[in-house]
Design a protein around this motif. Sequence first.
Motif, PDB file in Angstrom:
ATOM      1  N   LEU A 181       1.056  -1.014  -0.080  1.00 30.95           N
ATOM      2  CA  LEU A 181       0.319  -0.011   0.401  1.00 30.95           C
ATOM      3  C   LEU A 181       1.046   0.816   0.032  1.00 30.95           C
ATOM      4  O   LEU A 181       0.654   2.460  -0.868  1.00 30.95           O
ATOM      5  CB  LEU A 181      -1.395  -0.200   1.418  1.00 30.95           C
ATOM      6  N   GLY A 182       1.556   1.413   0.986  1.00 36.53           N
ATOM      7  CA  GLY A 182       2.616   2.160   0.429  1.00 36.53           C
ATOM      8  C   GLY A 182       3.583   2.405  -0.922  1.00 36.53           C
ATOM      9  O   GLY A 182       3.604   3.882  -1.143  1.00 36.53           O
ATOM     10  N   GLY A 183       3.495   1.861  -1.043  1.00 33.36           N
ATOM     11  CA  GLY A 183       4.403   1.250  -2.969  1.00 33.36           C
ATOM     12  C   GLY A 183       3.417   2.016  -3.670  1.00 33.36           C
ATOM     13  O   GLY A 183       4.021   2.982  -4.512  1.00 33.36           O
ATOM     14  N   THR A 184       1.965   2.228  -3.257  1.00 31.59           N
ATOM     15  CA  THR A 184       1.010   2.109  -4.001  1.00 31.59           C
ATOM     16  C   THR A 184       0.884   3.775  -4.116  1.00 31.59           C
ATOM     17  O   THR A 184       0.650   4.151  -5.310  1.00 31.59           O
ATOM     18  CB  THR A 184      -0.183   1.504  -3.510  1.00 31.59           C
ATOM     19  N   VAL A 185       0.969   4.274  -2.792  1.00 30.84           N
ATOM     20  CA  VAL A 185       0.811   5.705  -3.007  1.00 30.84           C
ATOM     21  C   VAL A 185       2.029   6.256  -2.888  1.00 30.84           C
ATOM     22  O   VAL A 185       1.946   7.198  -4.415  1.00 30.84           O
ATOM     23  CB  VAL A 185       1.061   6.016  -1.193  1.00 30.84           C
ATOM     24  N   LEU A 186       3.347   5.579  -3.415  1.00 33.04           N
ATOM     25  CA  LEU A 186       4.345   6.550  -4.275  1.00 33.04           C
ATOM     26  C   LEU A 186       4.922   6.409  -5.499  1.00 33.04           C
ATOM     27  O   LEU A 186       4.720   7.433  -6.050  1.00 33.04           O
ATOM     28  CB  LEU A 186       5.797   6.244  -3.100  1.00 33.04           C
ATOM     29  N   PHE A 187       4.068   5.229  -5.692  1.00 33.03           N
ATOM     30  CA  PHE A 187       4.783   4.963  -7.196  1.00 33.03           C
ATOM     31  C   PHE A 187       3.444   5.340  -8.088  1.00 33.03           C
ATOM     32  O   PHE A 187       2.570   6.206  -8.885  1.00 33.03           O
ATOM     33  CB  PHE A 187       4.519   3.457  -7.403  1.00 33.03           C
ATOM     34  N   SER A 188       2.070   5.196  -8.077  1.00 34.24           N
ATOM     35  CA  SER A 188       0.693   4.953  -8.794  1.00 34.24           C
ATOM     36  C   SER A 188       0.851   6.620  -8.404  1.00 34.24           C
ATOM     37  O   SER A 188      -0.373   7.529  -9.269  1.00 34.24           O
ATOM     38  CB  SER A 188      -0.042   4.300  -8.173  1.00 34.24           C
ATOM     39  N   GLY A 189       0.889   6.948  -6.959  1.00 35.13           N
ATOM     40  CA  GLY A 189       0.470   8.515  -6.369  1.00 35.13           C
ATOM     41  C   GLY A 189       1.463   9.631  -7.264  1.00 35.13           C
ATOM     42  O   GLY A 189       0.203  10.206  -8.265  1.00 35.13           O
ATOM     43  N   SER A 190       2.687   9.267  -7.043  1.00 39.07           N
ATOM     44  CA  SER A 190       3.218  10.269  -8.076  1.00 39.07           C
ATOM     45  C   SER A 190       2.609  10.286  -9.926  1.00 39.07           C
ATOM     46  O   SER A 190       2.495  11.355 -10.129  1.00 39.07           O
ATOM     47  CB  SER A 190       4.704  10.263  -7.907  1.00 39.07           C
ATOM     48  N   LEU A 191       2.361   8.923 -10.107  1.00 39.57           N
ATOM     49  CA  LEU A 191       1.959   8.960 -11.429  1.00 39.57           C
ATOM     50  C   LEU A 191       0.839  10.189 -11.665  1.00 39.57           C
ATOM     51  O   LEU A 191       0.699  10.829 -12.733  1.00 39.57           O
ATOM     52  CB  LEU A 191       1.829   7.719 -11.655  1.00 39.57           C
ATOM     53  N   TYR A 192      -0.469   9.378 -10.555  1.00 43.17           N
ATOM     54  CA  TYR A 192      -1.297   9.842 -10.743  1.00 43.17           C
ATOM     55  C   TYR A 192      -1.606  12.088 -11.333  1.00 43.17           C
ATOM     56  O   TYR A 192      -2.140  12.541 -11.930  1.00 43.17           O
ATOM     57  CB  TYR A 192      -2.096   9.734  -9.679  1.00 43.17           C
ATOM     58  N   LEU A 193      -0.378  11.956  -9.998  1.00 44.03           N
ATOM     59  CA  LEU A 193      -0.444  13.757  -9.520  1.00 44.03           C
ATOM     60  C   LEU A 193       0.121  14.731 -11.209  1.00 44.03           C
ATOM     61  O   LEU A 193       0.176  15.434 -11.340  1.00 44.03           O
ATOM     62  CB  LEU A 193       0.977  13.584  -8.308  1.00 44.03           C
ATOM     63  N   MET A 194       1.391  13.761 -11.674  1.00 45.38           N
ATOM     64  CA  MET A 194       2.221  14.057 -12.621  1.00 45.38           C
ATOM     65  C   MET A 194       1.558  13.803 -13.932  1.00 45.38           C
ATOM     66  O   MET A 194       0.688  14.742 -14.296  1.00 45.38           O
ATOM     67  CB  MET A 194       3.392  13.072 -13.369  1.00 45.38           C
ATOM     68  N   ALA A 195      -0.271  13.540 -14.232  1.00 44.55           N
ATOM     69  CA  ALA A 195      -0.517  13.390 -15.493  1.00 44.55           C
ATOM     70  C   ALA A 195      -1.981  13.984 -14.779  1.00 44.55           C
ATOM     71  O   ALA A 195      -2.259  14.654 -15.659  1.00 44.55           O
ATOM     72  CB  ALA A 195      -1.736  11.832 -15.122  1.00 44.55           C
ATOM     73  N   LEU A 196      -1.732  14.772 -14.137  1.00 42.79           N
ATOM     74  CA  LEU A 196      -2.872  15.766 -13.024  1.00 42.79           C
ATOM     75  C   LEU A 196      -2.195  17.660 -12.940  1.00 42.79           C
ATOM     76  O   LEU A 196      -2.728  18.247 -12.650  1.00 42.79           O
ATOM     77  CB  LEU A 196      -3.820  15.482 -11.948  1.00 42.79           C
ATOM     78  N   GLY A 197      -0.655  17.440 -13.709  1.00 40.55           N
ATOM     79  CA  GLY A 197      -0.006  18.397 -13.884  1.00 40.55           C
ATOM     80  C   GLY A 197       0.674  18.502 -13.059  1.00 40.55           C
ATOM     81  O   GLY A 197       1.447  19.879 -12.968  1.00 40.55           O
ATOM     82  N   ALA A 198       0.989  17.306 -11.763  1.00 39.69           N
ATOM     83  CA  ALA A 198       2.468  18.160 -10.879  1.00 39.69           C
ATOM     84  C   ALA A 198       3.419  18.441 -11.442  1.00 39.69           C
ATOM     85  O   ALA A 198       3.391  18.183 -13.072  1.00 39.69           O
ATOM     86  CB  ALA A 198       2.270  16.983  -9.151  1.00 39.69           C
ATOM     87  N   PRO A 199       4.546  18.643 -10.986  1.00 38.59           N
ATOM     88  CA  PRO A 199       5.874  18.822 -11.739  1.00 38.59           C
ATOM     89  C   PRO A 199       6.339  17.808 -12.141  1.00 38.59           C
ATOM     90  O   PRO A 199       5.964  16.472 -11.364  1.00 38.59           O
ATOM     91  CB  PRO A 199       6.554  19.669 -10.491  1.00 38.59           C
ATOM     92  N   ARG A 200       7.078  16.921 -13.254  1.00 35.92           N
ATOM     93  CA  ARG A 200       7.752  15.825 -13.308  1.00 35.92           C
ATOM     94  C   ARG A 200       8.432  15.655 -12.629  1.00 35.92           C
ATOM     95  O   ARG A 200       9.268  14.538 -12.604  1.00 35.92           O
ATOM     96  CB  ARG A 200       8.045  16.385 -15.353  1.00 35.92           C
ATOM     97  N   TRP A 201       9.196  16.479 -11.734  1.00 35.51           N
ATOM     98  CA  TRP A 201      10.330  15.768 -10.983  1.00 35.51           C
ATOM     99  C   TRP A 201       9.617  15.069  -9.759  1.00 35.51           C
ATOM    100  O   TRP A 201      10.792  14.404  -9.556  1.00 35.51           O
ATOM    101  CB  TRP A 201      11.298  17.397 -10.215  1.00 35.51           C
ATOM    102  N   LEU A 202       8.560  15.581  -9.599  1.00 38.45           N
ATOM    103  CA  LEU A 202       8.162  14.169  -9.029  1.00 38.45           C
ATOM    104  C   LEU A 202       8.217  12.501  -8.722  1.00 38.45           C
ATOM    105  O   LEU A 202       7.981  11.526  -8.653  1.00 38.45           O
ATOM    106  CB  LEU A 202       6.390  14.270  -8.623  1.00 38.45           C
ATOM    107  N   GLY A 203       8.053  12.848 -10.770  1.00 39.29           N
ATOM    108  CA  GLY A 203       9.252  11.573 -10.872  1.00 39.29           C
ATOM    109  C   GLY A 203       9.783  10.638 -10.430  1.00 39.29           C
ATOM    110  O   GLY A 203       9.950   9.178  -9.756  1.00 39.29           O
TER     111      GLY A 203
END
Length: 117
Positions: free
Chosen positions: A67-89
């Motif tokens: 679940l922690g991996g999901t927050v970090l992995f998927s969450g960072s991808l979702y945020l970037m898809a929604l316009g967050a800065p790419r450094w979040l990758g």
Amino acid sequence: MMLAAVSGLLSVAFGAFGAHGVSDPKAQEWLKTGAGYQAIHALATLACALFIAQGARGARFAPALFLGGTVLFSGSLYLMALGAPRWLGAVTPLGGLGFMAGWLVLAWSARTLRQDD
């Protein structure tokens, strides 16, 4: 188990959003990848209950890693898809490490499963 079910629900929602709600190909790719990994690890989290019920006590640590991996992995991808800065990758691989650690814990704990003759 409730968190695993919610995670599965969110994976479907983000996957559907990627398929129907965004037009940017990169955002679609990020949403698809995040949703796929989230779905797999939601199911893996549910499977941990079976391992624990069969006597693999160490498996109780794997859900937190999944679940922690999901927050970090998927969450960072979702945020970037929604316009967050790419450094979040840069956070995304940390989630991948969480996934791998969860699988390692699950594999290690499986060696303690009761064997029926």
